[in-house]
Enzyme design. Structure first.
Site, PDB file in Angstrom:
ATOM      1  N   GLY A  33     -15.613   3.586   3.615  1.00 36.18           N
ATOM      2  CA  GLY A  33     -14.353   4.285   3.388  1.00 36.18           C
ATOM      3  C   GLY A  33     -13.640   3.859   2.121  1.00 36.18           C
ATOM      4  O   GLY A  33     -12.477   4.234   1.910  1.00 36.18           O
ATOM      5  N   GLN A  34     -14.283   3.076   1.273  1.00 30.53           N
ATOM      6  CA  GLN A  34     -13.637   2.650   0.023  1.00 30.53           C
ATOM      7  C   GLN A  34     -13.335   3.861  -0.846  1.00 30.53           C
ATOM      8  O   GLN A  34     -14.209   4.711  -1.071  1.00 30.53           O
ATOM      9  CB  GLN A  34     -14.517   1.654  -0.749  1.00 30.53           C
ATOM     10  CG  GLN A  34     -13.817   1.101  -1.984  1.00 30.53           C
ATOM     11  CD  GLN A  34     -14.627   0.027  -2.718  1.00 30.53           C
ATOM     12  OE1 GLN A  34     -15.755  -0.273  -2.341  1.00 30.53           O
ATOM     13  NE2 GLN A  34     -14.041  -0.538  -3.762  1.00 30.53           N
ATOM     14  N   HIS A  53     -10.307  -4.709  -3.455  1.00 33.18           N
ATOM     15  CA  HIS A  53      -8.997  -5.014  -2.873  1.00 33.18           C
ATOM     16  C   HIS A  53      -9.182  -5.405  -1.423  1.00 33.18           C
ATOM     17  O   HIS A  53     -10.108  -4.957  -0.752  1.00 33.18           O
ATOM     18  CB  HIS A  53      -8.052  -3.809  -2.992  1.00 33.18           C
ATOM     19  CG  HIS A  53      -8.632  -2.525  -2.491  1.00 33.18           C
ATOM     20  ND1 HIS A  53      -9.492  -1.769  -3.251  1.00 33.18           N
ATOM     21  CD2 HIS A  53      -8.512  -1.882  -1.308  1.00 33.18           C
ATOM     22  CE1 HIS A  53      -9.859  -0.701  -2.561  1.00 33.18           C
ATOM     23  NE2 HIS A  53      -9.283  -0.755  -1.367  1.00 33.18           N
ATOM     24  N   HIS A  88      -7.113  -5.459   2.158  1.00 25.32           N
ATOM     25  CA  HIS A  88      -5.946  -4.973   2.898  1.00 25.32           C
ATOM     26  C   HIS A  88      -5.459  -6.102   3.807  1.00 25.32           C
ATOM     27  O   HIS A  88      -6.256  -6.709   4.537  1.00 25.32           O
ATOM     28  CB  HIS A  88      -6.327  -3.789   3.795  1.00 25.32           C
ATOM     29  CG  HIS A  88      -6.858  -2.586   3.080  1.00 25.32           C
ATOM     30  ND1 HIS A  88      -6.117  -1.448   2.893  1.00 25.32           N
ATOM     31  CD2 HIS A  88      -8.071  -2.328   2.530  1.00 25.32           C
ATOM     32  CE1 HIS A  88      -6.843  -0.536   2.260  1.00 25.32           C
ATOM     33  NE2 HIS A  88      -8.040  -1.045   2.029  1.00 25.32           N
ATOM     34  N   ASN A 116     -13.072  -2.844   2.316  1.00 26.29           N
ATOM     35  CA  ASN A 116     -14.021  -1.740   2.408  1.00 26.29           C
ATOM     36  C   ASN A 116     -14.921  -1.792   1.189  1.00 26.29           C
ATOM     37  O   ASN A 116     -14.428  -1.831   0.059  1.00 26.29           O
ATOM     38  CB  ASN A 116     -13.267  -0.402   2.458  1.00 26.29           C
ATOM     39  CG  ASN A 116     -12.442  -0.250   3.727  1.00 26.29           C
ATOM     40  OD1 ASN A 116     -12.885  -0.647   4.798  1.00 26.29           O
ATOM     41  ND2 ASN A 116     -11.259   0.309   3.607  1.00 26.29           N
ATOM     42  N   ASP A 132       0.854  -1.194   0.000  1.00 24.64           N
ATOM     43  CA  ASP A 132       0.000   0.000   0.000  1.00 24.64           C
ATOM     44  C   ASP A 132       0.895   1.250   0.000  1.00 24.64           C
ATOM     45  O   ASP A 132       1.890   1.322   0.711  1.00 24.64           O
ATOM     46  CB  ASP A 132      -0.901  -0.002   1.236  1.00 24.64           C
ATOM     47  CG  ASP A 132      -2.025   1.014   1.132  1.00 24.64           C
ATOM     48  OD1 ASP A 132      -3.198   0.607   1.050  1.00 24.64           O
ATOM     49  OD2 ASP A 132      -1.735   2.232   1.127  1.00 24.64           O
TER      50      ASP A 132
HETATM   51  P1  DGP Z   1      -9.674   1.795   0.355  1.00 25.65           P
HETATM   52  O1  DGP Z   1      -9.887   2.955   1.289  1.00 25.65           O
HETATM   53  O2  DGP Z   1     -10.097   0.487   1.012  1.00 25.65           O
HETATM   54  O3  DGP Z   1     -10.304   2.012  -1.000  1.00 25.65           O
HETATM   55  O4  DGP Z   1      -8.104   1.699   0.187  1.00 25.65           O
HETATM   56  C1  DGP Z   1      -7.412   2.119  -0.940  1.00 25.65           C
HETATM   57  C2  DGP Z   1      -5.945   1.952  -0.634  1.00 25.65           C
HETATM   58  O5  DGP Z   1      -5.221   2.035  -1.835  1.00 25.65           O
HETATM   59  C3  DGP Z   1      -5.362   3.020   0.293  1.00 25.65           C
HETATM   60  O6  DGP Z   1      -4.879   2.389   1.480  1.00 25.65           O
HETATM   61  C4  DGP Z   1      -4.222   3.640  -0.485  1.00 25.65           C
HETATM   62  C5  DGP Z   1      -3.990   2.651  -1.604  1.00 25.65           C
HETATM   63  N1  DGP Z   1      -3.607   3.248  -2.872  1.00 25.65           N
HETATM   64  C6  DGP Z   1      -4.274   4.200  -3.560  1.00 25.65           C
HETATM   65  N2  DGP Z   1      -3.635   4.499  -4.694  1.00 25.65           N
HETATM   66  C7  DGP Z   1      -2.536   3.692  -4.734  1.00 25.65           C
HETATM   67  C8  DGP Z   1      -1.475   3.540  -5.687  1.00 25.65           C
HETATM   68  O7  DGP Z   1      -1.402   4.179  -6.728  1.00 25.65           O
HETATM   69  N3  DGP Z   1      -0.516   2.631  -5.369  1.00 25.65           N
HETATM   70  C9  DGP Z   1      -0.561   1.885  -4.223  1.00 25.65           C
HETATM   71  N4  DGP Z   1       0.429   1.020  -4.026  1.00 25.65           N
HETATM   72  N5  DGP Z   1      -1.550   2.003  -3.323  1.00 25.65           N
HETATM   73  C10 DGP Z   1      -2.518   2.909  -3.578  1.00 25.65           C
END
Ligand code: DGP
Length: 114
Positions: free
Chosen positions: A93-94, A100, A102, A87, A30
């Protein structure tokens, strides 16, 4: 999907720290880690949310959990403990609408989540 950031990661159009990859799924670090271990595990298929799953998509779930357990073991957090979070939609909070999961670990987790 053309404008999806996680599809771009799947297709290597933008860089990411990939931890695991097979024909069905990809796991990567992340970009904004919330714990010492914070990986995202995603299907390569573009599915926006869990609520968008069709009957044929449910087989992805055990595969994702298998990858999560494998990464947790590799990162040394399987015995200590880890959390898997999905999420689904805005109130959860998505923020990225390519499903995805976590994988979080390496610190004490709290409950209930915020
Ligand atoms: P959510 O809130 O569950 O939709 O989490 C989205 C997650 O994605 C957040 O923890 C940050 C991560 N994220 C967003 N953009 C990118 C990206 O371009 N690269 C990576 N590695 N993670 C990302």
């Amino acid at each position: 999907m053309r404008d999806c950031i996680f599809c771009k990661i799947v297709n290597k159009q933008i860089p990411s720290k990939i931890i695991y990859e097979d024909e069905i799924a990809v796991a990567f670090e992340d970009v904004n880690p919330q714990a010492p271990v914070h990986a995202l595990i995603i299907p390569k298929k573009h599915i926006p949310t869990l609520a968008d799953f069709s009957e044929e998509d449910y087989g992805i779930i055990p595969h994702i959990f298998k990858i999560a357990n494998r990464i947790a073991k590799e990162k040394g957090i399987a015995e200590r403990g880890y959390r898997i979070v999905n999420n689904c939609n805005a109130e959860s909070g998505q923020t990225v609408f390519h499903i995805h999961f976590h994988l979080l670990g390496g610190r004490q987790m709290h409950w209930p989540p915020g």
